[in-house]
Design an enzyme around this catalytic site. Structure first.
Site, short mmCIF file in Angstrom:
data_model
loop_
_atom_site.label_atom_id
_atom_site.label_comp_id
_atom_site.label_asym_id
_atom_site.label_seq_id
_atom_site.Cartn_x
_atom_site.Cartn_y
_atom_site.Cartn_z
N LEU A 171 0.83 -1.21 0.00
CA LEU A 171 0.00 0.00 0.00
C LEU A 171 0.86 1.25 0.00
O LEU A 171 1.84 1.33 0.73
CB LEU A 171 -0.89 0.02 1.25
CG LEU A 171 -1.62 -1.26 1.61
CD1 LEU A 171 -2.36 -1.10 2.93
CD2 LEU A 171 -2.57 -1.63 0.49
N CYS A 279 8.64 4.41 4.97
CA CYS A 279 8.88 3.06 4.45
C CYS A 279 10.18 2.93 3.65
O CYS A 279 11.08 2.20 4.05
CB CYS A 279 7.70 2.62 3.59
SG CYS A 279 6.16 2.63 4.51
C1 UGA Z 1 5.96 2.68 -0.31
C2 UGA Z 1 5.70 1.70 -1.46
O1 UGA Z 1 5.44 2.42 -2.66
C3 UGA Z 1 4.51 0.80 -1.14
O2 UGA Z 1 4.34 -0.16 -2.17
C4 UGA Z 1 4.77 0.08 0.18
O3 UGA Z 1 3.68 -0.73 0.57
C5 UGA Z 1 5.01 1.10 1.27
O4 UGA Z 1 6.13 1.95 0.90
C6 UGA Z 1 5.33 0.37 2.54
O5 UGA Z 1 6.38 -0.26 2.62
O6 UGA Z 1 4.49 0.33 3.45
P1 UGA Z 1 4.84 5.01 0.45
O7 UGA Z 1 6.10 5.21 1.23
O8 UGA Z 1 3.55 5.16 1.14
O9 UGA Z 1 4.81 3.52 -0.21
O10 UGA Z 1 4.81 6.03 -0.77
P2 UGA Z 1 5.46 6.05 -2.22
O11 UGA Z 1 4.41 6.40 -3.18
O12 UGA Z 1 6.24 4.83 -2.47
O13 UGA Z 1 6.47 7.30 -2.11
C7 UGA Z 1 7.66 7.20 -1.33
C8 UGA Z 1 8.50 8.44 -1.54
O14 UGA Z 1 9.07 8.44 -2.84
C9 UGA Z 1 7.75 9.76 -1.41
O15 UGA Z 1 8.57 10.67 -0.70
C10 UGA Z 1 7.57 10.23 -2.83
O16 UGA Z 1 7.48 11.62 -2.95
C11 UGA Z 1 8.85 9.70 -3.46
N1 UGA Z 1 8.74 9.48 -4.92
C12 UGA Z 1 7.86 8.57 -5.41
C13 UGA Z 1 9.57 10.19 -5.78
O17 UGA Z 1 10.40 11.02 -5.35
N2 UGA Z 1 9.46 9.96 -7.13
C14 UGA Z 1 8.59 9.07 -7.63
O18 UGA Z 1 8.55 8.92 -8.87
C15 UGA Z 1 7.76 8.36 -6.77
#
Ligand code: UGA
Length: 465
Positions: A171, A279
């Protein structure tokens, strides 16, 4: 049982077909899991030690900002499929499956702190009332299930029957309810036929996505690998974005084009401030520790971590380049959540950028659509730190506007209005929400991470105050 087609009430399946489930922990993963499993028609008892949290949730008040959550929380409480308790007994007695969703925060040495997981294992061991399937949902290092199993076996004695399985969640905060109800895949790690059947019975009637059935340790490792790969993808595009800046190339166009190749994939190629949250940074550190303990060279992932940690410094350098002297400048900060659509500020760039700007003597005007109360709890408002009512309000009299979170409402902000309100039309964008040409045409100086910086044409430039 009906297949799920939307987030709405119509997707509720027959309660008669449901199982009885206990959930330990009502943080992000625990609460979303509880509400969504109830939505599938199961009877869920979720346990949290904090009486305040249990009281709020029992009244239908969501403790986190997550699209779709409040509605499903209310509906399932009302339907009697969901209840919250501070008593471990309530979550264990009569449950077919017990999910462990407690926190696994990072320790100072980078390893995952598994104290809460162990505590749950001990609690369950003391209350076994027949066969139980205990399922890890929290992200844990591979082989944690083995330790849970040993802990329960030692305390409960040989006569009690139980299994420990792994069913990692994928998630994302901000879309967690949708992700749960519309998964790409479900991973079931179970080492006994009984555990496998129970988890298949739980999910199979409701979902038609692929279900990967594997060993417990493999399932634990799948989750760690997924998060490490996502982190690596982000650091990769961030390094490329630095090179794009140097070459005068638009990283957005590069990311879009390479993402059209299905071998690369379009997601997780947004360059900017890097990955934060509770995460990816934590899971990456824990994985690096596991590799070191096993004598495996994990230099590549260390580099992913190093690149990520340097992202905020790069933004701070841009702020200094744009403002030169930060002292006494009014700086509007848009976005304090670690990503859009959440109120979570754990691991958010704002936690580094706001104190840095404050220490540098700036007057801050901060706005976030959901996460401001959490930042206010850390940094209460005062003369040099004001919380604004809207993004437009934050921009009033600002010498510069700094974007830290990719909320949609920032990308669609009325630039003309912002420009008219600001003292000097300077935007420093940590999320690449705009195209340089667009902001140049709108009369802004624009600094971003992955595009060349631009200044407005002479006739549009205003004299800095
Ligand atoms: C992440 C994973 O995407 C989930 O699949 C997983 O279940 C979760 O961790 C977990 O281990 O519980 P999350 O941390 O909620 O989810 O959010 P993400 O959408 O993964 O974003 C993480 C970070 O990466 C954010 O700071 C976001 O801004 C950054 N990000 C994301 C980027 O800098 N570039 C991108 O293209 C995507």
């Amino acid at each position: 049982m009906a297949r799920l087609t939307s987030l709405g009430r119509e997707s509720v399946t027959s309660p008669a077909a449901g199982m009885r489930l206990g959930i330990f922990g009502t943080g992000y993963a625990g609460l979303v899991t509880s509400v969504c499993l109830a939505q599938l028609g199961h009877t869920v008892t979720a346990m949290d030690k904090d009486p305040g949290i249990v009281a709020r949730l029992s009244q239908g008040m969501a403790t986190i900002h997550e699209p779709g959550l409040s509605e499903l929380l209310g509906a399932n409480l009302e339907a009697g499929r969901l209840r919250f308790t501070t008593r471990a007994d309530d979550a264990i007695a009569g449950s077919d499956i017990i999910f462990v969703c407690v926190g696994t925060p990072p320790r100072s040495d980078g390893r995952a702190d598994l104290c809460q997981v162990e505590e749950v294992a001990r609690t369950i061991a003391q209350r076994l009332d027949g066969y139980k399937l205990i399922v890890e949902k929290s992200t844990v290092p591979a082989r944690t299930a083995r330790s849970i199993s040993w802990t329960i076996r030692r305390l409960a004695g040989p006569e009690h029957e139980f299994d420990v399985a792994s069913n990692p969640e994928f998630l994302r905060e901000g879309s967690a309810v949708r992700d749960f109800l519309h998964p790409d895949r479900i991973v079931i790690g179970a080492d006994s036929g009984r555990a496998r059947s129970l988890l298949l019975d739980l999910y199979k009637p409701s979902f038609d996505c692929p279900i990967v059935v594997t060993s417990v340790t493999t399932a634990e490792f799948i989750k760690q690998t997924a998060n490490a790969f996502l982190a690596a993808k982000i650091s990769f595009i961030n390094v490329m974005s630095d090179l794009c800046e140097a070459l005068g190339v638009d990283v957005g166009t590069v990311a879009q084009s390479i993402g059209m190749d299905p071998r690369i994939g379009a997601h997780f190629l947004n360059a900017g401030l890097g990955f934060g949250g509770s995460c990816l940074p934590k899971d990456l550190s824990a994985l690096i520790k596991v590799a070191e303990e096993n004598g495996v060279d994990i230099g590549m992932l260390k580099e992913v971590q190093r690149i990520n940690r340097a992202r905020v410094d790069r933004l701070l350098a841009k702020i200094e380049r744009a403002l030169w002297i930060v002292r006494h400048k009014v700086v509007a900060v848009l976005g304090v959540a670690f990503k859009a659509n959440t109120d979570d500020i754990r691991g958010a760039p704002s936690l580094m950028v706001v104190p840095w700007l404050y220490a540098a003597g700036a007057n801050l005007r901060i706005y976030d659509p959901a996460a401001m109360p959490k930042l206010q709890a850390l940094y209460p408002p005062e003369d040099r730190l004001v919380y604004a009512e809207s993004a437009i309000d934050a921009a009033r009299d600002a010498n510069a506007l700094v974007i830290l979170t990719d909320w949609d409402e920032f990308a669609s902000i009325d630039l003309e209005r912002v420009r008219s309100l600001m003292r000097t039309p300077i935007i420093i964008d940590g999320r690449n929400l705009f195209k340089p040409a667009q902001l140049q045409a709108a009369g802004f100086e624009y600094y971003s991470l992955g595009h060349g910086d631009v200044a407005p044409s002479a006739d549009q430039r205003r004299v800095p105050a």
